[in-house]
Design a protein around this motif. Structure first.
Motif, PDB file in Angstrom:
ATOM      1  N   ARG A 145       0.823  -1.218   0.000  1.00 16.82           N
ATOM      2  CA  ARG A 145       0.000   0.000   0.000  1.00 16.82           C
ATOM      3  C   ARG A 145       0.852   1.260   0.000  1.00 16.82           C
ATOM      4  O   ARG A 145       0.454   2.319  -0.425  1.00 16.82           O
ATOM      5  CB  ARG A 145      -0.894   0.039   1.247  1.00 16.82           C
ATOM      6  CG  ARG A 145      -2.211  -0.652   1.089  1.00 16.82           C
ATOM      7  CD  ARG A 145      -2.855  -0.769   2.429  1.00 16.82           C
ATOM      8  NE  ARG A 145      -1.965  -1.454   3.383  1.00 16.82           N
ATOM      9  CZ  ARG A 145      -2.235  -1.659   4.655  1.00 16.82           C
ATOM     10  NH1 ARG A 145      -3.348  -1.199   5.164  1.00 16.82           N
ATOM     11  NH2 ARG A 145      -1.412  -2.302   5.437  1.00 16.82           N
ATOM     12  N   GLU A 191       3.339   1.902  -1.723  1.00 11.80           N
ATOM     13  CA  GLU A 191       3.924   2.221  -3.039  1.00 11.80           C
ATOM     14  C   GLU A 191       2.835   2.194  -4.100  1.00 11.80           C
ATOM     15  O   GLU A 191       2.804   1.328  -4.952  1.00 11.80           O
ATOM     16  CB  GLU A 191       4.987   1.182  -3.423  1.00 11.80           C
ATOM     17  CG  GLU A 191       6.248   1.248  -2.601  1.00 11.80           C
ATOM     18  CD  GLU A 191       7.074  -0.022  -2.726  1.00 11.80           C
ATOM     19  OE1 GLU A 191       6.702  -0.901  -3.520  1.00 11.80           O
ATOM     20  OE2 GLU A 191       8.089  -0.130  -2.030  1.00 11.80           O
ATOM     21  N   PRO A 192       1.898   3.138  -4.041  1.00 11.72           N
ATOM     22  CA  PRO A 192       0.794   3.081  -4.988  1.00 11.72           C
ATOM     23  C   PRO A 192       1.303   3.243  -6.427  1.00 11.72           C
ATOM     24  O   PRO A 192       2.148   4.111  -6.685  1.00 11.72           O
ATOM     25  CB  PRO A 192      -0.104   4.247  -4.573  1.00 11.72           C
ATOM     26  CG  PRO A 192       0.772   5.158  -3.789  1.00 11.72           C
ATOM     27  CD  PRO A 192       1.835   4.317  -3.168  1.00 11.72           C
ATOM     28  N   ASP A 193       0.829   2.372  -7.345  1.00  9.74           N
ATOM     29  CA  ASP A 193       1.207   2.432  -8.764  1.00  9.74           C
ATOM     30  C   ASP A 193       2.719   2.453  -8.975  1.00  9.74           C
ATOM     31  O   ASP A 193       3.233   3.211  -9.805  1.00  9.74           O
ATOM     32  CB  ASP A 193       0.556   3.655  -9.419  1.00  9.74           C
ATOM     33  CG  ASP A 193       0.737   3.622 -10.937  1.00  9.74           C
ATOM     34  OD1 ASP A 193       0.902   2.521 -11.495  1.00  9.74           O
ATOM     35  OD2 ASP A 193       0.737   4.694 -11.562  1.00  9.74           O
TER      36      ASP A 193
END
Lengths: 187, 187
Positions: B3, B5-7
């Motif tokens: 979570r 490290e979004p995208d």
């Protein structure tokens, strides 16, 4: 090629193939090739840019053969007929060279770098034939498609010829593959 | 991809493309890509084997798309129809990605190593399609020829689509190129 080095190129070629087969392509050095041929490294470099060139020098001749044949076709020939005409002289080029072609293929198949080089040379052949078709007035994308299709026919035919244990009639295999392409596209 | 490290994958991709365009592919390191994306090298390697993979990860998906489509064609389909069916889903694959494809093409065109890699990936695509055709019962050399011709159509169509400044209908260009091949082979 002075008088004191009769058939230097052929001797270097034979020595290179022997060493590639005995020790592998990657393990063979130019110094070893020259020594086996009874010649100097300097003489080697007078004939080949590097050891890879021993395997690929024929490609330049093939390239020329294809391009000249495309340019020599009548202006009103259909693009695929021009490509068929381009492929035809390669039958003469490979005549009597089945044993050699098989040895070359085995060396190339054994080394990733050489397999990649072969692909790159084939792409160059496609580009050269497409360019020759454009010079003959064939517009794109037809020129690119005809060249791609033509070299595809050549590759498939060559593969059949070279993997057969006995020497076959390469010209006949080429014509057969071209007919198969026509049949494929019309089905 | 936690979570925190979004995208991450998308950020790494965008950072890589920016750096390839600013400094060149060869001059860009994985450390710089990670830094630009605000991530660690470790995270980079969780998503890509190396920096080259950022440019070529789509090829594996394309490969799967082609093979699945060939295998899904009816057993009595003509080989070239099977190949046409194999190419069709790539229109969806490239939809909305014209800008990205143009950037990718420019990076690849600028570096010999990448141009060669692209050729090798295309050859792998031909081999995979030929193999799928054989599994569907198409005998050789027809399977090889159909695969070669099909990928030739794909290459020519892709080239037309990607070099156009405006996004075109890739599916329509593909069908047009296939018709051109049929016209070529029947002339």
């Amino acid at each position: 090629m002075g008088r004191w080095e009769p058939d230097a190129r052929g001797r270097l070629e034979r020595a290179a193939y022997e060493l590639f087969e005995e020790h592998g392509y990657e393990q063979t050095t130019v110094a070893e090739i020259a020594r086996r041929a009874g010649l100097t490294e300097r003489t080697f470099y007078r004939h080949f840019a590097d050891k890879r060139e021993v395997l690929f020098s024929g490609q330049a001749q093939l390239n020329e053969l294809f391009v000249d044949a495309v340019l020599a076709t009548p202006a009103d020939a259909a693009p695929l007929d021009a490509v068929a005409a381009a492929l035809a002289p390669s039958a003469g080029f490979f005549a009597g060279r089945h044993g050699h072609a098989r040895r070359r293929q085995a060396v190339i198949a054994a080394t990733a770098e050489l397999r990649e080089r072969e692909l790159i040379k084939m792409a160059a052949l496609v580009a050269a034939v497409a360019d020759a078709l454009r010079r003959r007035g064939v517009p794109d994308p037809t020129a690119s498609l005809a060249a791609e299709a033509g070299i595809a026919v050549f590759r498939v035919a060559f593969e059949r010829w070279v993997t057969a244990p006995e020497d076959g009639d390469f010209g006949a295999i080429l014509r057969e593959s071209l007919d198969q392409l026509r049949a494929l596209a019309s089905s």
